[in-house]
Design a protein around this motif. Sequence first.
Motif, PDB file in Angstrom:
ATOM      1  N   PRO A 195       1.013  -1.282  -0.089  1.00  0.00           N
ATOM      2  CA  PRO A 195      -0.249  -0.161  -0.113  1.00  0.00           C
ATOM      3  C   PRO A 195       0.850   1.295   0.006  1.00  0.00           C
ATOM      4  CG  PRO A 195      -0.957  -1.557   1.395  1.00  0.00           C
ATOM      5  CD  PRO A 195       0.522  -2.689   1.193  1.00  0.00           C
ATOM      6  N   LYS A 196       0.810   2.598  -0.868  1.00  0.00           N
ATOM      7  CA  LYS A 196       0.933   3.785  -0.919  1.00  0.00           C
ATOM      8  C   LYS A 196       1.960   4.225   0.615  1.00  0.00           C
ATOM      9  CE  LYS A 196      -1.642   5.537  -3.645  1.00  0.00           C
ATOM     10  NZ  LYS A 196      -2.246   4.542  -4.626  1.00  0.00           N
ATOM     11  N   ARG A 197       0.010   4.089   1.349  1.00  0.00           N
ATOM     12  CA  ARG A 197       0.656   5.172   2.354  1.00  0.00           C
ATOM     13  C   ARG A 197       1.606   4.595   3.510  1.00  0.00           C
ATOM     14  NH1 ARG A 197      -4.826   7.759   4.127  1.00  0.00           N
ATOM     15  NH2 ARG A 197      -4.921   9.327   2.656  1.00  0.00           N
ATOM     16  N   LEU A 198       1.702   2.679   3.230  1.00  0.00           N
ATOM     17  CA  LEU A 198       2.686   1.999   4.007  1.00  0.00           C
ATOM     18  C   LEU A 198       4.228   2.471   3.629  1.00  0.00           C
ATOM     19  CD1 LEU A 198       3.010   0.467   6.179  1.00  0.00           C
ATOM     20  CD2 LEU A 198       2.377  -1.583   5.187  1.00  0.00           C
ATOM     21  N   SER A 199       4.188   1.920   2.432  1.00  0.00           N
ATOM     22  CA  SER A 199       5.431   2.465   1.398  1.00  0.00           C
ATOM     23  C   SER A 199       5.878   3.727   1.827  1.00  0.00           C
ATOM     24  CB  SER A 199       5.405   1.887  -0.037  1.00  0.00           C
ATOM     25  OG  SER A 199       4.957   1.394  -0.298  1.00  0.00           O
ATOM     26  N   VAL A 200       5.321   4.376   1.741  1.00  0.00           N
ATOM     27  CA  VAL A 200       6.113   5.718   2.391  1.00  0.00           C
ATOM     28  C   VAL A 200       6.391   5.441   3.641  1.00  0.00           C
ATOM     29  CG1 VAL A 200       5.475   8.739   2.574  1.00  0.00           C
ATOM     30  CG2 VAL A 200       4.787   7.448   0.621  1.00  0.00           C
ATOM     31  N   GLU A 201       4.970   5.339   4.670  1.00  0.00           N
ATOM     32  CA  GLU A 201       5.833   5.572   6.304  1.00  0.00           C
ATOM     33  C   GLU A 201       7.404   5.189   6.376  1.00  0.00           C
ATOM     34  OE1 GLU A 201       4.463   3.200  10.065  1.00  0.00           O
ATOM     35  OE2 GLU A 201       3.374   3.502   8.826  1.00  0.00           O
ATOM     36  N   VAL A 202       7.548   3.296   5.215  1.00  0.00           N
ATOM     37  CA  VAL A 202       8.583   2.498   6.059  1.00  0.00           C
ATOM     38  C   VAL A 202      10.025   3.171   5.209  1.00  0.00           C
ATOM     39  CG1 VAL A 202       7.178   0.512   6.802  1.00  0.00           C
ATOM     40  CG2 VAL A 202       8.177   0.541   4.494  1.00  0.00           C
ATOM     41  N   ALA A 203       9.452   3.726   3.657  1.00  0.00           N
ATOM     42  CA  ALA A 203      10.817   3.951   2.664  1.00  0.00           C
ATOM     43  C   ALA A 203      11.550   5.001   3.123  1.00  0.00           C
ATOM     44  CB  ALA A 203      10.946   3.504   1.522  1.00  0.00           C
TER      45      ALA A 203
END
Length: 259
Positions: free
Chosen positions: A228-236
């Motif tokens: 998911p986009k938001r999770l990707s941005v959070e972790v990366a």
Amino acid sequence: MSSKTPYYHQVGKEVEVFQHAYKNKIPFLLKGPTGTGKSRFIEFMAHQLEKELITISCHEETSSTDLIGRYIIKGAETVWMDGPLTKAIKEGAIIYLDEIAEARPDVIVAIHSLTDHRRELFIDKLGKTVKAHHDFMLVASFNPGYQKGFKELKPSTRQRFIVTSFAYPEAKIETEILVNETGIETSIAKKLVNIATKIRNLTELGLTETVSTRLLVDAAKLIHSGLPKRLSVEVAVVEPLTDDLDVVEALKDLCNLMI
């Protein structure tokens, strides 16, 4: 050497400058924040020039012995083993000292004779001097953003190189880089670049480092593979920037509004 050309988007005259530096045997220094494409640029230029590239990631434990070589025990005898710098000098490779200001002072002392008209290296333990191969080139990088005091490169060292500054690319180019590197849709790439631009301008957060193009590439890869986009941005993007929980929450809220 890889037959596939590393993807690199030229921003200014850096390719031309590097080619002339190589032709004139002048050491080359890349200056700029982490994740702005310095290492990728060197990979690209080594490929263009069809030269072997030897990369050393310098840190506070990196000593001249690590670069030049050491005696090792092999069976019943002691034999000399060339380090990566000596190997590059003899074979005519390009050596890239990434984050050179992080290395111990003896590394800087060791390379001085390679960065002037002598183009030679004195190997103390062998008591001999090695002349650099005609094709040898010394390249280094450093990040002047966070390195203060003793981490700064001395003028006497810096003036032995020609210098090119790297910064984060403009939004259009950074979007193209994300699309080319990851295959992500342009619309999502634009949103990631907008997030980066916003965070880079938030000076009041006091971040030691800001969002690099490298972090955006990681986020784009995760999104492209189905996270998911938001999770990707959070972790990366968000979590690698800071350990301050309040700042993490503030950045997450900001990013969630933008993607």
